[in-house]
Design a protein around this motif. Sequence first.
Motif: not given
Length: 87
Positions: A58, A62, A66, A75, A79
């Motif tokens: 995770e 992330k 980005e 995003q 997620l």
Amino acid sequence: MSVTFADRADQLCDKLRELEHQAEEGDQLFYCAYLLGLLGLHSSVEGEGADEFDFAFEGTLKETLESEGVSEADQQEILQLWKSVIA
């Protein structure tokens, strides 16, 4: 016995492939493919433990979202899909 990172990645890929086959819209296919691609790269990392893998992945997810400039909306959807797959 603890699951290896490679085994955990395989488990998650199987779930994502199942979701990918059931997807009816392009966005859902993109989200599944995005996670599958990143999981494929991350599966070679050495380690053990499903929770440990999920946490490490995770963080990588992330950072990658980005750094690749993925839109905020995408995003959030990626997620959200990730959270549903590990639940």
